[in-house]
Design an enzyme around this catalytic site. Structure first.
Site, PDB file in Angstrom:
ATOM      1  N   GLY A  71     -51.974   8.280  10.368  1.00 31.52           N
ATOM      2  CA  GLY A  71     -53.422   8.085   9.881  1.00 31.52           C
ATOM      3  C   GLY A  71     -53.920   9.466   9.330  1.00 31.52           C
ATOM      4  O   GLY A  71     -54.688   9.229   8.300  1.00 31.52           O
ATOM      5  N   THR A  72     -53.936  10.551   9.827  1.00 35.44           N
ATOM      6  CA  THR A  72     -54.237  11.625   9.386  1.00 35.44           C
ATOM      7  C   THR A  72     -53.770  12.082   7.987  1.00 35.44           C
ATOM      8  O   THR A  72     -54.467  12.342   7.124  1.00 35.44           O
ATOM      9  CB  THR A  72     -53.978  12.978  10.404  1.00 35.44           C
ATOM     10  OG1 THR A  72     -54.779  12.744  11.424  1.00 35.44           O
ATOM     11  CG2 THR A  72     -54.188  14.450   9.612  1.00 35.44           C
ATOM     12  N   ASN A 151     -64.102   6.815  16.578  1.00 33.33           N
ATOM     13  CA  ASN A 151     -63.024   6.939  17.656  1.00 33.33           C
ATOM     14  C   ASN A 151     -63.454   7.260  19.125  1.00 33.33           C
ATOM     15  O   ASN A 151     -62.993   7.190  19.965  1.00 33.33           O
ATOM     16  CB  ASN A 151     -61.976   7.893  17.227  1.00 33.33           C
ATOM     17  CG  ASN A 151     -62.510   9.327  16.678  1.00 33.33           C
ATOM     18  OD1 ASN A 151     -63.523   9.340  15.653  1.00 33.33           O
ATOM     19  ND2 ASN A 151     -62.161  10.144  17.120  1.00 33.33           N
ATOM     20  N   GLN A 179     -59.098   3.301  14.107  1.00 32.28           N
ATOM     21  CA  GLN A 179     -59.490   2.487  15.444  1.00 32.28           C
ATOM     22  C   GLN A 179     -59.732   1.289  15.341  1.00 32.28           C
ATOM     23  O   GLN A 179     -59.658   0.661  16.355  1.00 32.28           O
ATOM     24  CB  GLN A 179     -60.674   3.366  16.035  1.00 32.28           C
ATOM     25  CG  GLN A 179     -60.557   4.932  16.323  1.00 32.28           C
ATOM     26  CD  GLN A 179     -59.641   5.023  17.659  1.00 32.28           C
ATOM     27  OE1 GLN A 179     -59.597   4.165  18.467  1.00 32.28           O
ATOM     28  NE2 GLN A 179     -58.948   6.039  17.620  1.00 32.28           N
ATOM     29  N   SER A 199     -52.968   3.637  11.456  1.00 30.89           N
ATOM     30  CA  SER A 199     -51.962   4.408  12.100  1.00 30.89           C
ATOM     31  C   SER A 199     -51.368   3.511  13.061  1.00 30.89           C
ATOM     32  O   SER A 199     -52.023   2.839  14.028  1.00 30.89           O
ATOM     33  CB  SER A 199     -52.728   5.489  12.623  1.00 30.89           C
ATOM     34  OG  SER A 199     -51.571   6.250  13.542  1.00 30.89           O
ATOM     35  N   HIS A 201     -49.661   3.815  16.057  1.00 31.89           N
ATOM     36  CA  HIS A 201     -49.559   4.110  17.327  1.00 31.89           C
ATOM     37  C   HIS A 201     -50.991   3.542  18.088  1.00 31.89           C
ATOM     38  O   HIS A 201     -51.002   3.924  19.417  1.00 31.89           O
ATOM     39  CB  HIS A 201     -49.055   5.227  17.792  1.00 31.89           C
ATOM     40  CG  HIS A 201     -50.229   6.521  17.512  1.00 31.89           C
ATOM     41  ND1 HIS A 201     -50.722   7.154  18.772  1.00 31.89           N
ATOM     42  CD2 HIS A 201     -50.617   7.148  16.338  1.00 31.89           C
ATOM     43  CE1 HIS A 201     -51.850   8.133  18.176  1.00 31.89           C
ATOM     44  NE2 HIS A 201     -51.664   7.903  16.751  1.00 31.89           N
ATOM     45  N   THR A 237     -38.412  10.614   2.163  1.00 30.62           N
ATOM     46  CA  THR A 237     -37.671   9.548   2.436  1.00 30.62           C
ATOM     47  C   THR A 237     -38.517   8.634   3.591  1.00 30.62           C
ATOM     48  O   THR A 237     -39.116   9.411   4.690  1.00 30.62           O
ATOM     49  CB  THR A 237     -36.377   9.962   3.299  1.00 30.62           C
ATOM     50  OG1 THR A 237     -35.633  10.888   2.319  1.00 30.62           O
ATOM     51  CG2 THR A 237     -35.675   8.567   3.756  1.00 30.62           C
ATOM     52  N   CYS A 325     -57.966  14.164  19.762  1.00 35.24           N
ATOM     53  CA  CYS A 325     -57.528  15.527  18.826  1.00 35.24           C
ATOM     54  C   CYS A 325     -58.297  16.706  19.066  1.00 35.24           C
ATOM     55  O   CYS A 325     -57.805  17.691  18.456  1.00 35.24           O
ATOM     56  CB  CYS A 325     -57.637  14.985  17.611  1.00 35.24           C
ATOM     57  SG  CYS A 325     -56.755  13.666  16.995  1.00 35.24           S
TER      58      CYS A 325
END
Length: 407
Positions: A71-72, A151, A179, A199, A201, A237, A325
């Site tokens: 996501g970053t 978040n 989020q 993202s 995860h 890739t 983070c």
């Protein structure tokens, strides 16, 4: 000792179905999707299928989906890519003071390259006022980046209203939906955004894979140079297994969203009410109603959030004092400070985020132990000893005022 995981905003446990879907592409089906032979075509088919499913869930065209490494990376790509590609049109970017550092630091980096930025304030609930967005727009504004939901405190921002303003002024709008994706409905056309980050995860998919929606027609330079993957918008890739897992996780989340939103919201409300009723000198952070289903964020006066976390950890409870983070930082949350929470109160923050594997019994377990932990820590604190009691309320740390009618 049992483990109670209440840190789902940091990351989520990958679902068994997601792991099963990924396994073939971690083993036999290892072909590079950019090659032309048989096993490569298997990977290409998996990649294309995942792109189509993600696009369908977001209300996008498959060609508008760019897979990224996180996501970053999606946030960086959106902000820097749009800024550099549209520099001849202007150099002004609008964002909010409560964004994730993936956005804030990207904008600050651009300021070193001659761009100007406006960091909008938020109200006591962490809400951006669309009127402030419109007032900040100049003839040099090329991009607005406002998160879909925060978040740390879970407040859901008025993105649709901001999108109408952005469209009226011909300014691109990016939203960080890391989020919200997989937890509340997202339709990029209904939201009216030009770019959207997510993202895997964060919604029971694998780490190390994200996605960026880029509306057809948006002028954007690629952020990572190299090959021509992702329609020449993100070299490297593709992480085929991760992308398959992302698509599977998002698909499952979409199928179960209505029921999960109701169930998790009920658990969240039980936790919030229990904390507010049993512990004094505590503030609920974020908006009381416009908040993510699983987010419960508090500030406990007279104690440190880190001490709370350590005591909860000894009971097997996983939580956070803010963004994952920034864990380890001694500085109070920039989000809480922007909301007007006093510096010393912001130090006592605790974020508990619930998800699909949490139960009512786990909520009650935390409620059964948290008041005693708070009382013990306040008794050890010189400020807490002055307080003399762990119950009651004070002006400084009482919950935020009632929401304005427009919210």
């Amino acid at each position: 000792m049992r483990t109670i995981y209440f840190d789902n905003a940091a990351t989520t446990q990958p679902r068994r179905e997601v792991v099963q879907a990924m396994l073939p592409y971690l083993g036999d089906e290892y072909g590079n999707p950019s090659s032309i032979y048989g096993i490569a075509r298997v990977s290409r088919a998996a990649l294309d299928g995942a792109r189509e499913r993600v696009a369908a869930i977001l209300g996008a065209d498959p060609k508008e989906i760019v897979f990224t490494g996180s996501g970053t990376e999606a946030d960086n790509t959106a902000i820097k890519g749009v800024a550099f590609a549209n520099r001849e049109r202007g150099n002004h970017i609008i964002t909010s003071s409560i964004e994730h550092h993936a956005v804030l630091d990207s904008v600050k980096r651009l300021e070193k390259h001659g761009f100007r930025a406006t960091y909008l304030p938020v109200d006591a609930y962490g809400m951006v006022d669309p009127a402030d967005v419109e007032a900040a727009i100049t003839d040099k504004t090329i991009l607005i980046s406002i998160m879909h939901a925060n978040n740390e405190v879970g407040t859901i921002e008025p993105i649709e209203e901001i999108a109408e303003i952005a469209k009226r002024h011909g300014v691109y709008l990016h939203t960080d939906a890391v989020q919200t994706a997989g937890h509340i409905p997202i339709d990029v056309k209904r939201l009216g955004v030009d770019l959207l980050s997510l993202s895997a995860h964060k919604f029971y998919g694998p780490k190390g894979v994200g996605a960026l929606y880029v509306r057809r027609g948006v002028r954007m330079e690629r952020y990572i140079d190299g090959g021509a993957q992702e329609r020449n918008r993100r070299a490297g890739t593709e992480n085929v297994a991760g992308i398959v897992g992302l698509a599977k996780a998002l698909e499952l989340a979409a199928e179960e969203m209505d029921a999960e939103m109701e169930r998790v919201s009920r658990l969240r409300d039980r936790l919030i009410q229990g904390v507010m009723n049993r512990i004094g000198h505590v503030r609920l952070n974020g908006h009381p109603t416009r908040r993510l289903p699983g987010n419960a964020s508090f500030c406990f006066e007279f104690i440190e959030g880190e001490s709370l976390l350590l005591n909860l950890d000894m009971l097997g409870v996983c939580g956070s004092s803010g963004s994952a983070c920034t864990s380890g930082s001694l500085e109070p949350s920039h989000v809480l400070l922007a909301m007007g929470v006093p510096h010393e109160v912001a130090h006592g923050s605790l974020r508990l985020t619930l998800g699909r594997y949490n139960t009512e019994e786990e909520v009650d377990y935390v409620l059964g132990h948290l008041p005693a932990i708070v009382e013990k820590l306040r008794a050890m604190s010189p400020f807490g000893q002055e307080l003399g009691s762990a119950t009651g309320a004070c002006d400084k740390c009482a919950g935020a005022p009632e929401p304005a009618a427009k919210h």
